[in-house]
Structures are given as C-alpha cells and as structure tokens.
Design a protein around this motif. Structure first.
Motif, PDB file in Angstrom:
ATOM      1  N   VAL A  36       0.864  -1.178   0.000  1.00 23.02           N
ATOM      2  CA  VAL A  36       0.000   0.000   0.000  1.00 23.02           C
ATOM      3  C   VAL A  36       0.902   1.229   0.000  1.00 23.02           C
ATOM      4  O   VAL A  36       1.795   1.351   0.836  1.00 23.02           O
ATOM      5  CB  VAL A  36      -0.932   0.032   1.237  1.00 23.02           C
ATOM      6  CG1 VAL A  36      -1.748   1.320   1.247  1.00 23.02           C
ATOM      7  CG2 VAL A  36      -1.829  -1.185   1.273  1.00 23.02           C
ATOM      8  N   GLU A  37       0.675   2.134  -0.965  1.00 19.85           N
ATOM      9  CA  GLU A  37       1.486   3.350  -1.037  1.00 19.85           C
ATOM     10  C   GLU A  37       0.770   4.490  -0.316  1.00 19.85           C
ATOM     11  O   GLU A  37      -0.393   4.780  -0.582  1.00 19.85           O
ATOM     12  CB  GLU A  37       1.772   3.765  -2.476  1.00 19.85           C
ATOM     13  CG  GLU A  37       2.696   4.966  -2.540  1.00 19.85           C
ATOM     14  CD  GLU A  37       3.110   5.353  -3.938  1.00 19.85           C
ATOM     15  OE1 GLU A  37       4.161   6.001  -4.057  1.00 19.85           O
ATOM     16  OE2 GLU A  37       2.401   5.029  -4.906  1.00 19.85           O
ATOM     17  N   TYR A  38       1.483   5.115   0.590  1.00 21.34           N
ATOM     18  CA  TYR A  38       0.985   6.264   1.333  1.00 21.34           C
ATOM     19  C   TYR A  38       1.729   7.492   0.828  1.00 21.34           C
ATOM     20  O   TYR A  38       2.940   7.434   0.595  1.00 21.34           O
ATOM     21  CB  TYR A  38       1.227   6.077   2.838  1.00 21.34           C
ATOM     22  CG  TYR A  38       0.516   4.875   3.395  1.00 21.34           C
ATOM     23  CD1 TYR A  38      -0.787   4.971   3.854  1.00 21.34           C
ATOM     24  CD2 TYR A  38       1.154   3.634   3.460  1.00 21.34           C
ATOM     25  CE1 TYR A  38      -1.452   3.854   4.367  1.00 21.34           C
ATOM     26  CE2 TYR A  38       0.501   2.519   3.966  1.00 21.34           C
ATOM     27  CZ  TYR A  38      -0.794   2.637   4.420  1.00 21.34           C
ATOM     28  OH  TYR A  38      -1.449   1.540   4.909  1.00 21.34           O
ATOM     29  N   THR A  39       1.007   8.610   0.657  1.00 22.46           N
ATOM     30  CA  THR A  39       1.642   9.837   0.179  1.00 22.46           C
ATOM     31  C   THR A  39       1.159  11.040   0.982  1.00 22.46           C
ATOM     32  O   THR A  39       0.055  11.037   1.530  1.00 22.46           O
ATOM     33  CB  THR A  39       1.361  10.098  -1.311  1.00 22.46           C
ATOM     34  OG1 THR A  39      -0.049  10.257  -1.494  1.00 22.46           O
ATOM     35  CG2 THR A  39       1.883   8.986  -2.195  1.00 22.46           C
ATOM     36  N   ALA A  40       1.995  12.046   1.023  1.00 22.02           N
ATOM     37  CA  ALA A  40       1.658  13.331   1.630  1.00 22.02           C
ATOM     38  C   ALA A  40       2.346  14.409   0.800  1.00 22.02           C
ATOM     39  O   ALA A  40       3.427  14.187   0.258  1.00 22.02           O
ATOM     40  CB  ALA A  40       2.131  13.382   3.077  1.00 22.02           C
ATOM     41  N   THR A  41       1.700  15.560   0.689  1.00 16.97           N
ATOM     42  CA  THR A  41       2.215  16.636  -0.158  1.00 16.97           C
ATOM     43  C   THR A  41       2.121  17.973   0.560  1.00 16.97           C
ATOM     44  O   THR A  41       1.182  18.226   1.305  1.00 16.97           O
ATOM     45  CB  THR A  41       1.406  16.711  -1.473  1.00 16.97           C
ATOM     46  OG1 THR A  41       1.496  15.467  -2.147  1.00 16.97           O
ATOM     47  CG2 THR A  41       1.917  17.789  -2.386  1.00 16.97           C
ATOM     48  N   SER A  42       3.105  18.815   0.306  1.00 17.94           N
ATOM     49  CA  SER A  42       3.098  20.190   0.791  1.00 17.94           C
ATOM     50  C   SER A  42       3.421  21.088  -0.400  1.00 17.94           C
ATOM     51  O   SER A  42       4.184  20.702  -1.281  1.00 17.94           O
ATOM     52  CB  SER A  42       4.141  20.367   1.895  1.00 17.94           C
ATOM     53  OG  SER A  42       4.080  21.671   2.430  1.00 17.94           O
ATOM     54  N   TYR A  43       2.823  22.285  -0.409  1.00 13.96           N
ATOM     55  CA  TYR A  43       2.996  23.201  -1.528  1.00 13.96           C
ATOM     56  C   TYR A  43       3.227  24.597  -0.980  1.00 13.96           C
ATOM     57  O   TYR A  43       2.662  24.977   0.038  1.00 13.96           O
ATOM     58  CB  TYR A  43       1.734  23.191  -2.408  1.00 13.96           C
ATOM     59  CG  TYR A  43       1.796  24.114  -3.590  1.00 13.96           C
ATOM     60  CD1 TYR A  43       2.402  23.701  -4.773  1.00 13.96           C
ATOM     61  CD2 TYR A  43       1.269  25.391  -3.540  1.00 13.96           C
ATOM     62  CE1 TYR A  43       2.476  24.547  -5.870  1.00 13.96           C
ATOM     63  CE2 TYR A  43       1.333  26.244  -4.629  1.00 13.96           C
ATOM     64  CZ  TYR A  43       1.941  25.803  -5.790  1.00 13.96           C
ATOM     65  OH  TYR A  43       2.017  26.640  -6.869  1.00 13.96           O
ATOM     66  N   GLY A  44       4.066  25.354  -1.650  1.00 12.15           N
ATOM     67  CA  GLY A  44       4.296  26.729  -1.241  1.00 12.15           C
ATOM     68  C   GLY A  44       4.969  27.521  -2.341  1.00 12.15           C
ATOM     69  O   GLY A  44       5.158  27.028  -3.458  1.00 12.15           O
ATOM     70  N   SER A  45       5.325  28.750  -2.027  1.00 11.45           N
ATOM     71  CA  SER A  45       6.005  29.592  -3.010  1.00 11.45           C
ATOM     72  C   SER A  45       7.024  30.478  -2.306  1.00 11.45           C
ATOM     73  O   SER A  45       6.925  30.727  -1.100  1.00 11.45           O
ATOM     74  CB  SER A  45       5.001  30.450  -3.785  1.00 11.45           C
ATOM     75  OG  SER A  45       4.294  31.291  -2.904  1.00 11.45           O
TER      76      SER A  45
END
Length: 106
Positions: A36-45
C-alpha cells in the motif's frame, strides 16, 4: 523507507530581464507498506528580487530546477521541517489515531 521528492511546478518572471520573481514548489513524500502506497504533499512559493546587475544573476533560460530549489531553501523554506511534517502525516495514515463515521450506519 520514505522517498521525498521536491519539484518546482512553475516560475513567475519579469519579461523585460528574465529574472525569476516567484517559484512555486511542491514536496511529496511516499512510502510503501505491505503493498500500500501512502503519500503526503506540501505546496508553497518563494518570492525573489532578481538583480540583473549582480554577479550571481542567472537569466530565466539558464535556471535549473535544482538551482531554483536551492534558492527556496536559502530563502527560508525549511526542508527538514517540511519533510518531518510529511513523514508525520504518512505515519498517521499508516497507524491512525482517530476515526470518524456514524455508529448507527455500521
């Protein structure tokens, strides 16, 4: 083992001199546990004030993604903190501590 991937999704620039004024970054962490693949993402500038007269100025057409990421890290994007936060998110996906639902519908 968690894999962290950093990318620049887009750059804003001044058309007159090609100086990058904003870099939009994304950090993605992924970990596979028992297929099972688990992912998390963060975004910014990050915002920049390019100076074409500076000795370290790089025109838009010559900037690499890694160079742009390095500028973001130098400008205050805390790589270690963001990666730790993404790992904490994945850890909670793997071993949740809370749940939700409607007990009468179970």
């Amino acid at each position: 083992m968690t894999t962290n991937t950093w990318t620049i999704s887009e750059c804003d620039r001044e058309l007159a001199d090609g100086g990058i004024t904003t870099a939009h970054w994304r950090a993605t962490a992924s970990q596979t546990v028992e297929d099972v693949e688990y992912t998390a993402t963060s975004y910014g500038s990050c915002g920049f004030t390019p100076d074409p007269e500076s000795g370290d100025y790089t025109p838009y057409s010559d900037v690499t993604e890694q160079q742009c990421l390095d500028w973001c890290f130098a400008d205050g994007v805390d790589k270690d903190s963001i990666e730790a936060s993404l790992q904490a998110n994945i850890d909670l996906q793997i071993t949740p501590t809370t749940g939700s639902g409607t007990p009468w519908a179970a």
